[in-house]
Motif scaffolding. Structure first.
Motif, short mmCIF file in Angstrom:
data_model
loop_
_atom_site.label_atom_id
_atom_site.label_comp_id
_atom_site.label_asym_id
_atom_site.label_seq_id
_atom_site.Cartn_x
_atom_site.Cartn_y
_atom_site.Cartn_z
N GLY A 106 0.79 -1.22 0.00
CA GLY A 106 0.00 0.00 0.00
C GLY A 106 0.83 1.27 0.00
O GLY A 106 0.34 2.34 0.36
N LYS A 107 2.11 1.17 -0.41
CA LYS A 107 3.00 2.35 -0.42
C LYS A 107 3.27 2.82 -1.84
O LYS A 107 4.35 3.35 -2.14
N ASN A 108 2.32 2.60 -2.73
CA ASN A 108 2.41 3.09 -4.10
C ASN A 108 3.40 2.34 -4.98
O ASN A 108 3.87 2.87 -5.99
N TYR A 109 3.75 1.11 -4.59
CA TYR A 109 4.57 0.26 -5.46
C TYR A 109 3.66 -0.69 -6.23
O TYR A 109 2.73 -1.25 -5.67
N LYS A 156 6.76 0.71 -11.25
CA LYS A 156 7.12 1.17 -9.92
C LYS A 156 7.39 -0.07 -9.07
O LYS A 156 6.47 -0.74 -8.61
N VAL A 157 8.67 -0.41 -8.89
CA VAL A 157 9.03 -1.67 -8.24
C VAL A 157 10.10 -1.42 -7.18
O VAL A 157 10.95 -0.54 -7.32
N ILE A 158 10.01 -2.19 -6.10
CA ILE A 158 11.03 -2.13 -5.06
C ILE A 158 11.55 -3.53 -4.79
O ILE A 158 10.77 -4.49 -4.69
N PHE A 159 12.87 -3.65 -4.71
CA PHE A 159 13.53 -4.91 -4.37
C PHE A 159 14.00 -4.81 -2.93
O PHE A 159 14.69 -3.85 -2.57
N LYS A 166 23.50 -6.90 -4.41
CA LYS A 166 24.13 -7.33 -5.65
C LYS A 166 23.20 -7.13 -6.85
O LYS A 166 23.66 -6.94 -7.97
N ALA A 167 21.88 -7.16 -6.60
CA ALA A 167 20.93 -6.92 -7.69
C ALA A 167 21.06 -5.51 -8.23
O ALA A 167 21.01 -5.29 -9.45
N LYS A 168 21.24 -4.55 -7.34
CA LYS A 168 21.34 -3.15 -7.76
C LYS A 168 22.53 -2.93 -8.69
O LYS A 168 22.47 -2.13 -9.63
N PRO A 174 17.21 1.44 -13.72
CA PRO A 174 17.61 2.69 -13.06
C PRO A 174 16.51 3.34 -12.22
O PRO A 174 16.81 4.11 -11.30
N ASP A 175 15.23 3.03 -12.50
CA ASP A 175 14.14 3.67 -11.76
C ASP A 175 13.64 2.82 -10.58
O ASP A 175 12.78 3.27 -9.82
N ALA A 176 14.18 1.62 -10.43
CA ALA A 176 13.75 0.75 -9.34
C ALA A 176 14.34 1.22 -8.01
O ALA A 176 15.37 1.88 -7.97
N GLU A 177 13.67 0.86 -6.92
CA GLU A 177 14.20 1.12 -5.59
C GLU A 177 14.78 -0.17 -5.01
O GLU A 177 14.28 -1.27 -5.29
N PHE A 178 15.81 -0.02 -4.19
CA PHE A 178 16.48 -1.17 -3.59
C PHE A 178 16.66 -0.92 -2.09
O PHE A 178 17.17 0.14 -1.70
#
Length: 226
Positions: A106-109, A156-159, A166-168, A174-178
């Motif tokens: 529910g945090k807009n991802y 809009k994705v977060i890992f 290591k994924a980053k 470039p637009d993903a969050e880690f």
């Protein structure tokens, strides 16, 4: 219902107690040395004390069943079974990846992707809907390369998880969050556990095995020559 939660699949040795959905106490510590064997039962004692309960007040045990550390999972499963046998109470088990997504729902991802570091470029992962938490792709062991998760390039994705580090470095997103500081935690097993208790989805204590995902590969000792 007073429930004891154990999560030992990662570097985070985590114990929680709830009264239904209300979290009463949480004891956890992240350690590179994997302290489950020496800390788990101490944390159970501290959590009970913090909740103002005794072990005899516990009515069910919930375990983060993995995937993750083979040794950590063995320790957690053995302890959970011991409590259930001794107290004659039921056992539930929740995928440890699901406890990692709870803080981000529910945090807009659009998507939440937990990544548990395995060996080399391998991770344990699954994909979840960022709003509902529904599993969109099943848990798997995945080798990361520059084309991994390319379907999320414009999403809009977060890992999350220690595998995100290591994924980053390798993913072309470039637009993903880690967030590599996220570990499975006992406090986030509560919601799923209550759902399983409601539907009486209990484990067979005698035959329950953690979700290892892969076989354990130990080091073989060389036979001594006479």
């Amino acid at each position: 219902m007073k429930i004891l939660y154990l999560e030992t699949s990662s570097k985070n040795c985590s114990v929680a107690i709830s009264d239904d959905e209300k979290l009463l106490c949480l004891c956890e510590e992240v350690s590179d040395n994997y302290k489950q064997s020496e800390s788990l039962h101490t944390y159970v004692e501290w959590a009970l004390e913090g909740a103002g309960l005794t072990i005899k007040d516990i009515e069910a045990v919930s375990l983060g069943k993995g995937p993750g550390s083979y040794t950590g999972l063995r320790i957690g499963a053995s302890s959970a079974k011991g409590f259930c046998y001794g107290l004659k109470i039921p056992l539930t088990a929740v995928n440890s990846l699901e406890s990692m997504i709870e803080p981000f729902l529910g945090k807009n991802y659009e998507f939440i992707v937990p990544l548990i570091d395995a060996r080399r470029m391998e991770v344990y992962t699954a994909v979840y809907d960022g709003e509902t938490g529904k599993e969109l792709s099943a848990t798997e062991a995945k080798i990361l390369d520059e084309t991994s998760f390319e379907e999320f390039k414009d999403k809009k994705v977060i890992f999350v998880g220690d595998g995100a580090r290591k994924a980053k470095d390798i993913l072309n997103l470039p637009d993903a969050e880690f967030r590599d500081d996220i570990y499975p935690s006992a406090q986030y097993l509560i919601k799923k556990t209550l759902e399983k208790i409601e539907t009486k989805e209990f484990e067979d204590i005698a035959y329950f095995e953690p979700f290892y995902l892969k076989d354990f590969h130990g080091v073989k000792k060389k036979k001594s020559e006479d």
